[in-house]
Scaffold this motif. Structure first.
Motif, PDB file in Angstrom:
ATOM      1  N   THR A  77      43.861  37.468  19.422  1.00  0.00           N
ATOM      2  CA  THR A  77      42.402  37.597  19.366  1.00  0.00           C
ATOM      3  C   THR A  77      41.710  36.347  19.881  1.00  0.00           C
ATOM      4  N   ILE A  78      42.189  35.180  19.468  1.00  0.00           N
ATOM      5  CA  ILE A  78      41.583  33.925  19.906  1.00  0.00           C
ATOM      6  C   ILE A  78      41.763  33.734  21.410  1.00  0.00           C
ATOM      7  N   LEU A  79      42.983  33.937  21.906  1.00  0.00           N
ATOM      8  CA  LEU A  79      43.257  33.726  23.329  1.00  0.00           C
ATOM      9  C   LEU A  79      42.493  34.711  24.210  1.00  0.00           C
ATOM     10  N   ILE A  80      42.463  35.967  23.803  1.00  0.00           N
ATOM     11  CA  ILE A  80      41.763  36.979  24.608  1.00  0.00           C
ATOM     12  C   ILE A  80      40.291  36.629  24.745  1.00  0.00           C
ATOM     13  N   ASN A  81      39.647  36.249  23.659  1.00  0.00           N
ATOM     14  CA  ASN A  81      38.211  35.981  23.707  1.00  0.00           C
ATOM     15  C   ASN A  81      37.885  34.690  24.444  1.00  0.00           C
ATOM     16  N   ILE A  82      38.714  33.673  24.306  1.00  0.00           N
ATOM     17  CA  ILE A  82      38.467  32.432  25.042  1.00  0.00           C
ATOM     18  C   ILE A  82      38.635  32.667  26.540  1.00  0.00           C
ATOM     19  N   LEU A  83      39.741  33.271  26.929  1.00  0.00           N
ATOM     20  CA  LEU A  83      40.030  33.456  28.349  1.00  0.00           C
ATOM     21  C   LEU A  83      39.077  34.456  29.002  1.00  0.00           C
ATOM     22  N   SER A  84      38.786  35.553  28.306  1.00  0.00           N
ATOM     23  CA  SER A  84      37.897  36.554  28.895  1.00  0.00           C
ATOM     24  C   SER A  84      36.477  36.020  29.047  1.00  0.00           C
ATOM     25  N   LEU A  85      36.027  35.185  28.109  1.00  0.00           N
ATOM     26  CA  LEU A  85      34.697  34.588  28.227  1.00  0.00           C
ATOM     27  C   LEU A  85      34.640  33.612  29.399  1.00  0.00           C
ATOM     28  N   LEU A  86      35.691  32.813  29.573  1.00  0.00           N
ATOM     29  CA  LEU A  86      35.747  31.888  30.704  1.00  0.00           C
ATOM     30  C   LEU A  86      35.748  32.639  32.034  1.00  0.00           C
ATOM     31  N   ILE A  87      36.532  33.720  32.094  1.00  0.00           N
ATOM     32  CA  ILE A  87      36.590  34.520  33.322  1.00  0.00           C
ATOM     33  C   ILE A  87      35.240  35.169  33.603  1.00  0.00           C
ATOM     34  N   ALA A  88      34.608  35.698  32.537  1.00  0.00           N
ATOM     35  CA  ALA A  88      33.296  36.339  32.705  1.00  0.00           C
ATOM     36  C   ALA A  88      32.261  35.341  33.201  1.00  0.00           C
ATOM     37  N   LEU A  89      32.292  34.123  32.686  1.00  0.00           N
ATOM     38  CA  LEU A  89      31.352  33.092  33.151  1.00  0.00           C
ATOM     39  C   LEU A  89      31.577  32.783  34.628  1.00  0.00           C
ATOM     40  N   GLY A  90      32.851  32.762  35.016  1.00  0.00           N
ATOM     41  CA  GLY A  90      33.159  32.500  36.421  1.00  0.00           C
ATOM     42  C   GLY A  90      32.734  33.645  37.320  1.00  0.00           C
ATOM     43  N   LEU A  91      32.992  34.880  36.879  1.00  0.00           N
ATOM     44  CA  LEU A  91      32.632  36.044  37.688  1.00  0.00           C
ATOM     45  C   LEU A  91      31.131  36.273  37.729  1.00  0.00           C
ATOM     46  N   ASN A  92      30.418  35.759  36.735  1.00  0.00           N
ATOM     47  CA  ASN A  92      28.959  35.926  36.704  1.00  0.00           C
ATOM     48  C   ASN A  92      28.258  34.951  37.636  1.00  0.00           C
ATOM     49  N   ALA A  93      28.979  33.915  38.040  1.00  0.00           N
ATOM     50  CA  ALA A  93      28.397  32.940  38.962  1.00  0.00           C
ATOM     51  C   ALA A  93      28.254  33.559  40.358  1.00  0.00           C
ATOM     52  N   ARG A  94      27.461  32.923  41.161  1.00  0.00           N
ATOM     53  CA  ARG A  94      27.208  33.438  42.510  1.00  0.00           C
ATOM     54  C   ARG A  94      28.321  32.990  43.454  1.00  0.00           C
ATOM     55  N   ILE A  95      29.459  33.673  43.373  1.00  0.00           N
ATOM     56  CA  ILE A  95      30.600  33.371  44.228  1.00  0.00           C
ATOM     57  C   ILE A  95      30.843  34.549  45.168  1.00  0.00           C
ATOM     58  N   LYS A  96      31.536  34.286  46.271  1.00  0.00           N
ATOM     59  CA  LYS A  96      31.845  35.336  47.226  1.00  0.00           C
ATOM     60  C   LYS A  96      32.889  36.306  46.646  1.00  0.00           C
ATOM     61  N   PHE A  97      32.749  37.564  47.028  1.00  0.00           N
ATOM     62  CA  PHE A  97      33.701  38.607  46.640  1.00  0.00           C
ATOM     63  C   PHE A  97      33.811  38.780  45.125  1.00  0.00           C
ATOM     64  N   ARG A  98      32.717  38.506  44.385  1.00  0.00           N
ATOM     65  CA  ARG A  98      32.814  38.586  42.928  1.00  0.00           C
ATOM     66  C   ARG A  98      33.047  40.019  42.461  1.00  0.00           C
ATOM     67  N   ASN A  99      32.503  41.017  43.177  1.00  0.00           N
ATOM     68  CA  ASN A  99      32.766  42.411  42.805  1.00  0.00           C
ATOM     69  C   ASN A  99      34.235  42.762  42.991  1.00  0.00           C
ATOM     70  N   PHE A 100      34.837  42.216  44.032  1.00  0.00           N
ATOM     71  CA  PHE A 100      36.270  42.420  44.257  1.00  0.00           C
ATOM     72  C   PHE A 100      37.078  41.820  43.118  1.00  0.00           C
ATOM     73  N   PHE A 101      36.723  40.604  42.718  1.00  0.00           N
ATOM     74  CA  PHE A 101      37.446  39.950  41.629  1.00  0.00           C
ATOM     75  C   PHE A 101      37.248  40.683  40.302  1.00  0.00           C
ATOM     76  N   ARG A 102      36.057  41.260  40.096  1.00  0.00           N
ATOM     77  CA  ARG A 102      35.819  42.032  38.879  1.00  0.00           C
ATOM     78  C   ARG A 102      36.765  43.232  38.811  1.00  0.00           C
ATOM     79  N   GLY A 103      36.966  43.888  39.933  1.00  0.00           N
ATOM     80  CA  GLY A 103      37.896  45.011  39.982  1.00  0.00           C
ATOM     81  C   GLY A 103      39.321  44.586  39.718  1.00  0.00           C
ATOM     82  N   ILE A 104      39.707  43.435  40.276  1.00  0.00           N
ATOM     83  CA  ILE A 104      41.064  42.924  40.067  1.00  0.00           C
ATOM     84  C   ILE A 104      41.307  42.602  38.603  1.00  0.00           C
ATOM     85  N   TYR A 105      40.328  41.966  37.966  1.00  0.00           N
ATOM     86  CA  TYR A 105      40.506  41.590  36.564  1.00  0.00           C
ATOM     87  C   TYR A 105      40.497  42.801  35.631  1.00  0.00           C
ATOM     88  N   PHE A 106      39.831  43.887  36.045  1.00  0.00           N
ATOM     89  CA  PHE A 106      39.793  45.078  35.205  1.00  0.00           C
ATOM     90  C   PHE A 106      41.029  45.952  35.393  1.00  0.00           C
TER      91      PHE A 106
END
Length: 288
Positions: A77-106
């Motif tokens: 529970t601790i690891l999932i929430n820490i890592l998923s929040l960090l990934i979400a913060l990264g994917l929410n930033a204005r980076i290239k191909f973020r929709n592609f990365f969202r699909g990969i992570y899902f």
């Protein structure tokens, strides 16, 4: 007025009947059988009252299964929430191909848990060990799933890898509800990224944090498929979860009534933990 409500009854009643037939009724039967010595087949059994429940608290195998499950659930529970929040913060930033990365992570979320488990079983047994020997890394040179003291780490790795996907999507949904004007104001005030996170981002996604914590804990407490695919409860009983113990004992070990009692206690434990989490985290939301 009644004619207008009639379609809603036709939609509701079948769902209620199906829910009662396939969920509520079997659960009630399980409670009944937990008060007997029924072995899972035949019609010969006697009513024994609370004997099965009393024996559960004296069973070392049950105690070890609960200890493993609680330890596993807290870590996952601790690891999932820490890592998923960090990934979400990264994917929410204005980076290239973020929709592609969202699909990969899902992607891990749409894969079968058993299939993922068997794939990782092969990787731990035949791939990582070869890499470890080639690179001279002793920790990777042996199959972690064969170690009584470290096998649970392998199960944690698989559960976290697959569990991150769903939580990341929920955190992304929460981050997109935050008005960008708040971040613009914080930038004008000269707030650091860390201060911005604790003062704006985290308080505003607190409801999403609550539901993610509850769902991650509930899913971890019910771990079964990963255990079957990776270790089958071994080595020995080192990675036997409560769900796995109930299944193997109830359907393969002739302990149907005994494990029915275990499942009743298990249900109560999960309900209490989920309720306590909700109360604590919701109060925390109000105080933020």
């Amino acid at each position: 007025m009644r004619k207008r409500l009639l379609p809603f009854y036709w939609m509701t009643v079948p769902a209620v009947v199906l829910f009662f037939t396939f969920l509520t009724l079997p659960a009630l039967q399980g409670v009944y059988y937990s008060l007997t010595n029924y072995n899972g087949f035949g019609d010969n059994y006697d009513f024994v009252g609370l004997k099965n429940y009393i024996n559960l608290f004296q069973d070392n195998n049950v105690g070890n299964a609960y200890w493993f499950t609680f330890k596993f659930s807290v870590v996952v529970t601790i690891l999932i929430n820490i890592l998923s929040l960090l990934i979400a913060l990264g994917l929410n930033a204005r980076i290239k191909f973020r929709n592609f990365f969202r699909g990969i992570y899902f992607l891990p979320n749409i894969l079968s848990v058993l299939i993922v488990g068997y794939i990782f079983n092969y990787l731990f047994s035949n791939v990582f060990t070869v890499w470890g020997q080639y690179l001279g890394i002793e920790a990777l040179s042996t199959n972690i799933l064969g170690s009584e003291s470290h096998a649970w780490i392998g199960v944690v790795i698989v559960a976290v890898w697959q569990g991150i996907a769903f939580n990341t999507i929920l955190y992304l949904a929460g981050l997109q509800t935050i008005p960008t004007s708040l971040y613009e104001a914080s930038n004008l005030d000269g707030a650091s990224k860390w201060r911005e996170f604790w003062s704006i981002t985290f308080p505003l996604i607190a409801p999403f944090f609550t539901i993610n914590m509850v769902l991650a804990m509930k899913n971890s407490l019910m771990v079964f498929d990963q255990i079957v695919a990776l270790t089958n409860g071994g080595p020995g009983r080192a990675t036997q979860s409560i769900s796995h113990l109930i299944f193997t004992g109830g359907f393969e070990g002739g302990e149907f009534a005994y494990q029915s009692a275990n499942s009743v206690i298990y249900f109560i434990v999960i309900a209490l933990i989920s309720f306590a989490q909700l109360r604590f985290l919701q109060r925390r939301e109000m105080n933020m």
